[in-house]
Design a protein around this motif. Structure first.
Motif, mmCIF file in Angstrom:
data_model
loop_
_atom_site.group_PDB
_atom_site.id
_atom_site.type_symbol
_atom_site.label_atom_id
_atom_site.label_comp_id
_atom_site.label_asym_id
_atom_site.label_seq_id
_atom_site.Cartn_x
_atom_site.Cartn_y
_atom_site.Cartn_z
ATOM 1 N N ARG A 87 0.893 -1.184 -0.112
ATOM 2 C CA ARG A 87 0.039 -0.167 -0.147
ATOM 3 C C ARG A 87 0.775 1.281 -0.043
ATOM 4 O O ARG A 87 1.814 1.348 0.835
ATOM 5 C CB ARG A 87 -0.952 0.020 1.177
ATOM 6 C CG ARG A 87 -1.783 1.170 1.365
ATOM 7 C CD ARG A 87 -2.869 1.021 2.484
ATOM 8 N NE ARG A 87 -3.680 1.937 2.783
ATOM 9 C CZ ARG A 87 -3.241 3.094 3.171
ATOM 10 N NH1 ARG A 87 -2.012 3.341 3.594
ATOM 11 N NH2 ARG A 87 -3.959 4.341 3.295
ATOM 12 N N ASP A 88 0.569 2.287 -0.761
ATOM 13 C CA ASP A 88 1.153 3.412 -0.884
ATOM 14 C C ASP A 88 0.631 4.514 -0.073
ATOM 15 O O ASP A 88 -0.765 4.484 0.224
ATOM 16 C CB ASP A 88 1.310 3.934 -2.376
ATOM 17 C CG ASP A 88 1.922 5.188 -2.559
ATOM 18 O OD1 ASP A 88 2.751 5.598 -1.504
ATOM 19 O OD2 ASP A 88 2.095 5.668 -3.702
ATOM 20 N N ILE A 89 1.431 5.173 0.572
ATOM 21 C CA ILE A 89 0.975 6.357 1.619
ATOM 22 C C ILE A 89 0.047 7.390 1.074
ATOM 23 O O ILE A 89 -0.989 7.870 1.374
ATOM 24 C CB ILE A 89 2.177 6.991 2.281
ATOM 25 C CG1 ILE A 89 1.527 7.837 3.467
ATOM 26 C CG2 ILE A 89 2.941 7.970 1.384
ATOM 27 C CD1 ILE A 89 2.636 8.227 4.309
ATOM 28 N N ASN A 90 0.058 7.522 -0.402
ATOM 29 C CA ASN A 90 -0.755 8.348 -1.353
ATOM 30 C C ASN A 90 -1.916 7.587 -1.516
ATOM 31 O O ASN A 90 -2.826 8.315 -2.330
ATOM 32 C CB ASN A 90 0.090 8.912 -2.358
ATOM 33 C CG ASN A 90 1.348 9.659 -1.892
ATOM 34 O OD1 ASN A 90 1.258 10.473 -0.875
ATOM 35 N ND2 ASN A 90 2.307 9.686 -2.518
ATOM 36 N N ASP A 91 -2.101 6.497 -1.411
ATOM 37 C CA ASP A 91 -3.297 5.638 -2.137
ATOM 38 C C ASP A 91 -4.509 6.333 -0.950
ATOM 39 O O ASP A 91 -4.426 6.431 0.091
ATOM 40 C CB ASP A 91 -3.072 4.165 -1.952
ATOM 41 C CG ASP A 91 -2.198 3.882 -2.925
ATOM 42 O OD1 ASP A 91 -2.045 4.604 -3.777
ATOM 43 O OD2 ASP A 91 -1.978 2.670 -2.783
ATOM 44 N N ASN A 92 -5.825 6.622 -1.657
ATOM 45 C CA ASN A 92 -6.880 7.105 -0.665
ATOM 46 C C ASN A 92 -7.818 5.795 -1.002
ATOM 47 O O ASN A 92 -8.670 5.447 -1.983
ATOM 48 C CB ASN A 92 -7.493 8.080 -1.615
ATOM 49 C CG ASN A 92 -6.683 9.285 -1.228
ATOM 50 O OD1 ASN A 92 -5.853 9.642 -0.359
ATOM 51 N ND2 ASN A 92 -6.692 10.222 -2.442
ATOM 52 N N ASP A 93 -7.806 4.852 0.223
ATOM 53 C CA ASP A 93 -8.685 3.873 0.194
ATOM 54 C C ASP A 93 -10.032 4.313 0.979
ATOM 55 O O ASP A 93 -10.013 4.741 2.140
ATOM 56 C CB ASP A 93 -8.120 2.653 1.019
ATOM 57 C CG ASP A 93 -7.085 2.062 -0.181
ATOM 58 O OD1 ASP A 93 -6.087 1.740 0.438
ATOM 59 O OD2 ASP A 93 -7.136 2.307 -1.388
#
Length: 93
Positions: A87-93
């Motif tokens: 998971r990337d820190i910039n992903d908006n889940d």
């Protein structure tokens, strides 16, 4: 005549917490063993251990080594383990 400062339990505990703060600032499980060893040495002095400085340093060294080994065993990475980012820190889940 007052007792030397190394016979005060709170001195060891304060040094242990200071080493814990250093561990947070410099991560890598380097100072965590020393921090736990100092707090445990302070606890032993608080429980009534009366010894000279060489014995206290030996107790501190042994407790620090055991704490460091146990911390590395249960918290550290194992041989061959690779950190996988899913998971990337910039992903908006």
């Amino acid at each position: 005549m007052p007792e030397p400062f190394w016979m005060e339990w709170w001195v060891w505990v304060v040094c242990g917490f200071a080493l814990g703060i250093v561990e947070i600032l410099v991560p890598g499980f380097i100072f965590v063993g020393f921090a736990i060893g100092a707090v445990l040495t302070g606890a032993l002095i608080g429980l009534g251990l009366e010894a000279g400085l060489p014995v206290l340093l030996l107790v501190f060294a042994v407790l620090s080594l055991v704490a460091w080994l146990l911390t590395r065993r249960f918290v550290g990475r194992w041989r061959g383990q690779v950190k996988i980012w899913d998971r990337d820190i910039n992903d908006n889940d």
